[in-house]
Each structure stands twice: as C-alpha cells, then as structure tokens.
Design a protein around this motif. Structure first.
Motif, PDB file in Angstrom:
ATOM      1  N   GLU B  88       0.694  -1.295   0.175  1.00 22.93           N
ATOM      2  CA  GLU B  88       0.129   0.047   0.112  1.00 22.93           C
ATOM      3  C   GLU B  88       1.132   1.220  -0.081  1.00 22.93           C
ATOM      4  O   GLU B  88       0.528   2.305  -0.834  1.00 22.93           O
ATOM      5  N   SER B  89       1.951   1.260   0.616  1.00 24.93           N
ATOM      6  CA  SER B  89       2.806   2.822   0.857  1.00 24.93           C
ATOM      7  C   SER B  89       3.916   2.583  -0.375  1.00 24.93           C
ATOM      8  O   SER B  89       4.142   3.810  -0.254  1.00 24.93           O
ATOM      9  N   LEU B  90       4.187   1.876  -1.246  1.00 28.45           N
ATOM     10  CA  LEU B  90       5.403   2.272  -2.406  1.00 28.45           C
ATOM     11  C   LEU B  90       3.885   2.721  -3.334  1.00 28.45           C
ATOM     12  O   LEU B  90       3.541   2.847  -3.802  1.00 28.45           O
ATOM     13  N   ARG B  91       4.669   3.539  -3.948  1.00 26.68           N
ATOM     14  CA  ARG B  91       4.223   4.613  -5.387  1.00 26.68           C
ATOM     15  C   ARG B  91       3.611   3.355  -6.969  1.00 26.68           C
ATOM     16  O   ARG B  91       4.853   2.495  -6.505  1.00 26.68           O
ATOM     17  N   VAL B  92       3.027   3.494  -7.799  1.00 24.96           N
ATOM     18  CA  VAL B  92       3.270   3.169  -8.600  1.00 24.96           C
ATOM     19  C   VAL B  92       4.732   2.634  -9.556  1.00 24.96           C
ATOM     20  O   VAL B  92       4.957   2.088  -9.392  1.00 24.96           O
ATOM     21  N   GLY B  93       4.806   3.785  -9.142  1.00 20.47           N
ATOM     22  CA  GLY B  93       6.941   3.771 -10.064  1.00 20.47           C
ATOM     23  C   GLY B  93       7.280   3.275  -9.731  1.00 20.47           C
ATOM     24  O   GLY B  93       8.258   2.458 -10.049  1.00 20.47           O
ATOM     25  N   GLU B  94       7.504   3.005  -7.991  1.00 20.84           N
ATOM     26  CA  GLU B  94       8.632   2.187  -7.563  1.00 20.84           C
ATOM     27  C   GLU B  94       8.130   0.744  -7.379  1.00 20.84           C
ATOM     28  O   GLU B  94       8.923  -0.132  -7.640  1.00 20.84           O
TER      29      GLU B  94
END
Lengths: 246, 293
Positions: B88-94
C-alpha cells in the motif's frame, strides 16, 4: 544477487519509513525509559550514565528486533504479495537479507534519541571509538532477538505475534538488567539474570563502551540462546514454506 | 513448435483433497491459451505449479525445459499478483521498478504504464488507487520483465468495459509480438475474445482442450425451466433438477426438448429458456466426463 539484496532492502525500508509507527514505537520506549529511569537516577555519574545508556540502546534494539520483525513477518505472510514475490526470479535470500538489514537500520534509528538524551541530559561520556564499538556490539547483541522475532513471525499469526513478542520483550529486557541495575532487583531474579540472552548482550556492550570484562556464564548463555533461536527460526521458516509452497 | 511449459501427469493433493488429477498439458511458443473452469476446479493450482509456487505431489512440471522452482528459469515468465496484496505504501513507479529489477530485460517504466493506462499515476501510492487501477497495475507487472510467457490469473475481474478492452488490447499486442499467454477467466466472453485454444478444467482434470469454437459448441448448453412437481424423462436432457416446485433441465437442443415436452403431454407452466451459465455448462461437461469414464 547483491543487487537484489540492495533492492529488496531499499523497498522494505521505504515501506517502513512511510508507515513509521513501528519505528516511532521502537524509538519512543527507550527514550521514555531513558528520561524516567536513567536521567534522574544515574544521570550524574559518568560511568553509570554510560552503562545505563547502553542498556537503553539495547532495549530499543530489542524492540525493533523482537516486536518489529515478528509483526512485519507475520503480516507479510498473510498478504498475497508474499507468494507473488516467489514467482520472481530470485531465491528467498534477497527478501530475507532485506528484512534483516531493514531491521538493523530501524535499530540504529531507534538509538538516536537515546544517544541525544544521554549526551545532553546526563554526564555520560564516551570516545568516538568506543561509541563505534558499542554500536557494533549492539548489532551483534541483537542477533538472537532478530532470530526470535523471525521465529515468532513465521510461527504465529499477526495478532499472536504482537502478543507473544510483547510478553517476551519486557521480562527478558528487565531480567537482563537493561531497565534498572541488577543490584536493586530481588535475589532470585538476580540469579536468573545470567541466563537470559539480554544479559550476555548488554555485557558485550559494556565491554565495548567501558572495557568491562563480561561474565563467561552470560556469554555462554547468549551463545546457546543464539543457537536455539536460529534453530527455532529455521524450523518455523521451513514449516511455513512446507505448508504453503510444498 | 517449442514447448515453453509442460505438465506431465501432474497431480497435486492438499491433504485429502485432490486439487489436480494427472493433468498433462503443453503450452507452446506463440500460443494464447485460455484456462476455463469454475472456482475450485484446479486452475489456480495448475498455474501455481507452472510458476514454481508449489511442487506437484506426483508427476512432472517443466518450464523452458527446466524446473519452475529454479529462479533462473523464472526469468522468462511474468505473473500477475493479486491486486489486494500490493504494498500500500509504495508508489506505482516504485513497484514497477522493484519488479523490473529482477529481470535482465525490462520495459521502460513510462512505456509499460502508458500501455496499461496508468501513465499519469507513476507517483501515486498504491493505497490511493481504485480497484480497477490496482488490477491494471497487477497485470502490467506481469509484463515488466519482457517475459516470453505470461500467466494472467483473472486479468479483468472487476474492471469496467472500457478498461477491459484496453487490457485486452495490451494482451493482444504482446501476443502479436510473439509472446505466449496463459490466462484464466470466469468469462467465456473474455476467453472468446482473446484465446485461440481453450483448456477446460473441472474437478482437477482437463475436460476439454480444443479450439475456442469447439469448446463453445460443447458449452452451448441451454437451460429449460418450468413449474412442475417432477422432472419428466425425455431424450436430450443432460441434467435435471427440481427446486422449489420448478424443474430445471439442461440440454444442448432446447427447441427439440420443448417440442418433446409438448408431445409428451406433460403438464407445465411458466416456461423459460435461457443460455446456461458457464458454471452450469461446466457441471454438464464434468458429469458427462464421469458417465463416460
């Protein structure tokens, strides 16, 4: 392979930083204990302030290792992301190593408030070399607690992991003499102290920061605990793998 | 043609439950194969064997001629995670960067995300995505490492029509570039739109393995139902049941069955004829299989 370890560590650490409650908790307890126990009672004497500070550093590291690690492992096991990662072209090592390195980074962060309080509010004094040695001893001393955290995380559900790790944490820390000196504890507790892993760990730290000679019994007990915890963690990991991925 | 993935007499048990029963299957290079079957039929178990998540209880599973449990072998595959489990806490690009980093060849992040209609969400945290966006991200991740073979488990479940079409376009263009696709679906329509070959799985076995057209004919079953106390005995009934005073008959030829029904003089009321659901069609295939064996 080492690239993948770095990548896994980086993203696990990012996740940790974005939901910093675990980091805050593992930094808060030792800092609060520092203010409650060390500053008023041992703050004036440089030697006892230094060794009490070491105790609080270990207290914080134990929280990150035992509570933080067990909860994050137990929670991750419940997520479908965990099996997905197993379909990626990497063995279990990068994720495992990433977890340990992330936990160590969390430990080092949790130590910062304790060191700041110690430096500004007590008479504790330490040379940079001894401080570096002390941090090294902290990392070595927390190995059995990381292994226990892994054991609990792989053996228990998240709710059970929270309960079990908290219940284990305080008595082990207190019995080892991390919160208050052993001398002020009842006799029968003092006689148990040599056999808890936190005692060997704190004596290692005291050897590093103050050059005290650790007791052989405590060090032997520390080694035995480390071996037992490693065996238990390996058993729980294999059992979990066997149950879900055999 | 080169066989990319293969199961030979693969059996998988969970305790007493037989999830896969001696399944043999070849996935050849350039194919677009649909795995069709009701929940619990064994589709997910079969995929979990092929991607190295589980080992067969007996029999053999091969991926690119090697073992799926060898990480190096898995460099050639892409798998969709369940969108409910994305961190949940990661960004899409990451997340895309993280998954891509495991593969020697990879798509450009921007290109991959644009292809799945996620181009403007690179910096969004997964926790803030809608269900459909998570689904598309999950499917995009399967393609991140430029795989030769992708496994897409229920790729469009929960997507609206437009998003489904976009995703289908993505899958088709991957296939047109020479990629091999194995996809599971509840939707016959989805399999019809994408796949050339359909493998129907039921009760842990391969019930049919044929072209889309052939399987569509097999599952072209209709359901005739009416109010009557007992089910009549008539030719052409594949399965019959009585529920709350209504008789339900499954048949391949509803016109003929209704004619027979009238000729037989059976008393009935409130007649209804409709295409059988995929689920009913599966049950029919499954029970036919049992009578044949």
């Amino acid at each position: 392979m080492s690239d993948l370890i770095l990548i896994h560590t980086r993203y696990q650490f990012l996740e940790q930083l974005r939901v910093p409650i675990a980091l805050v908790a593992s930094a808060f307890f030792p800092a609060a204990a520092m203010l409650a126990f060390v500053v008023p009672f041992a703050g004036a004497d440089p030697a006892s302030a230094t060794s009490a500070t070491a105790g609080m550093m270990l207290f914080g590291a134990m929280s990150a290792a035992l509570i933080g690690l067990s909860i994050s492992v137990a929670q991750d096991r419940e997520q479908p992301w965990d099996p997905y990662l197993r379909t990626l072209p990497a063995g279990p090592l990068p994720r495992f190593a990433g977890r340990i390195l992330t936990t160590m980074a969390g430990m080092l962060l949790s130590v910062v408030p304790v060191l700041l309080i110690s430096a500004f509010l007590t008479a504790a004094a330490i040379s940079p070399l001894r401080l570096a040695l002390g941090i090294g001893a902290l990392l070595v001393g927390s190995v059995p607690f990381m292994l226990m955290g892994l054991f609990i995380g792989y053996a228990a559900s998240p709710k059970a992991a929270i309960a079990v790790s908290q219940v284990a944490y305080f008595p082990i820390a207190a019995l080892g003499g991390l919160l208050v000196p052993l001398e002020v504890m009842p006799g029968f507790l003092q006689s148990l102290a040599s056999f808890v892993p936190s005692r060997g760990a704190i004596e290692l730290m005291w050897a590093a920061v103050a050059g005290r000679t650790p007791s052989p019994v405590s060090l032997a007990a520390f080694a035995v605990w480390t071996i037992l915890a490693a065996a238990a963690a390996t058993w729980a990991y294999r059992r979990d793998e066997g149950r879900r991925f055999s | 043609m080169t066989v990319l993935a293969r199961a030979i007499e693969a059996t998988r048990r969970y305790g007493d439950v037989l999830a896969l029963d001696r399944v043999s299957l070849d996935i050849r290079a350039g194919e677009l194969v649909g795995l069709l079957g009701p929940n619990g039929a064994g589709k997910s178990t079969l995929i979990s064997l092929l991607v190295g998540l589980r080992r067969p209880t007996s029999g053999t599973v091969e991926l690119f001629g090697g073992s799926p449990s060898d990480p190096a072998v898995r460099r050639g595959i892409g798998v969709t995670p369940q969108e409910t489990g994305l961190p949940e806490s990661l960004r899409v690009g990451e997340i895309v960067d993280f998954v891509s980093a495991h593969f020697p060849e990879r798509y450009g992040k921007a290109e991959l995300l644009a292809r799945f209609g996620l181009g403007d969400l690179v910096r969004r945290q997964v926790g803030g995505l809608s269900g459909g966006q998570r689904r598309r991200l999950a499917v995009a991740l399967a393609f991140a490492g430029r795989p030769r073979l992708v496994f897409l488990d229920e790729p469009t479940t929960g997507l609206d029509v437009e998003a489904r079409r976009t995703l289908w376009e993505g899958i088709r263009s991957f296939h047109a570039d020479g990629g091999t696709v194995v996809l599971t679906s509840h939707y016959l329509e989805e399999i019809e739109a994408l796949a050339q070959r359909v493998v129907v799985i039921g009760r842990g076995r391969v019930l049919a393995d044929d072209t889309v057209r052939a399987v569509r004919d097999v599952v072209g079953v209709r359901r005739v139902s009416f109010a009557a106390p007992v089910a009549p005995e008539l030719p052409g009934i594949l399965r019959s049941s009585v529920e709350n005073g209504r008789v339900h008959l499954l048949t391949a030829d509803s016109d003929r069955l209704v004619t027979e029904l009238v000729h037989a003089g059976t008393a009935f009321a409130d007649l209804e004829v409709r295409p059988a659901s995929l689920e009913e069609a599966f049950i029919t295939i499954t029970s036919k299989e049992e009578t044949r064996v």
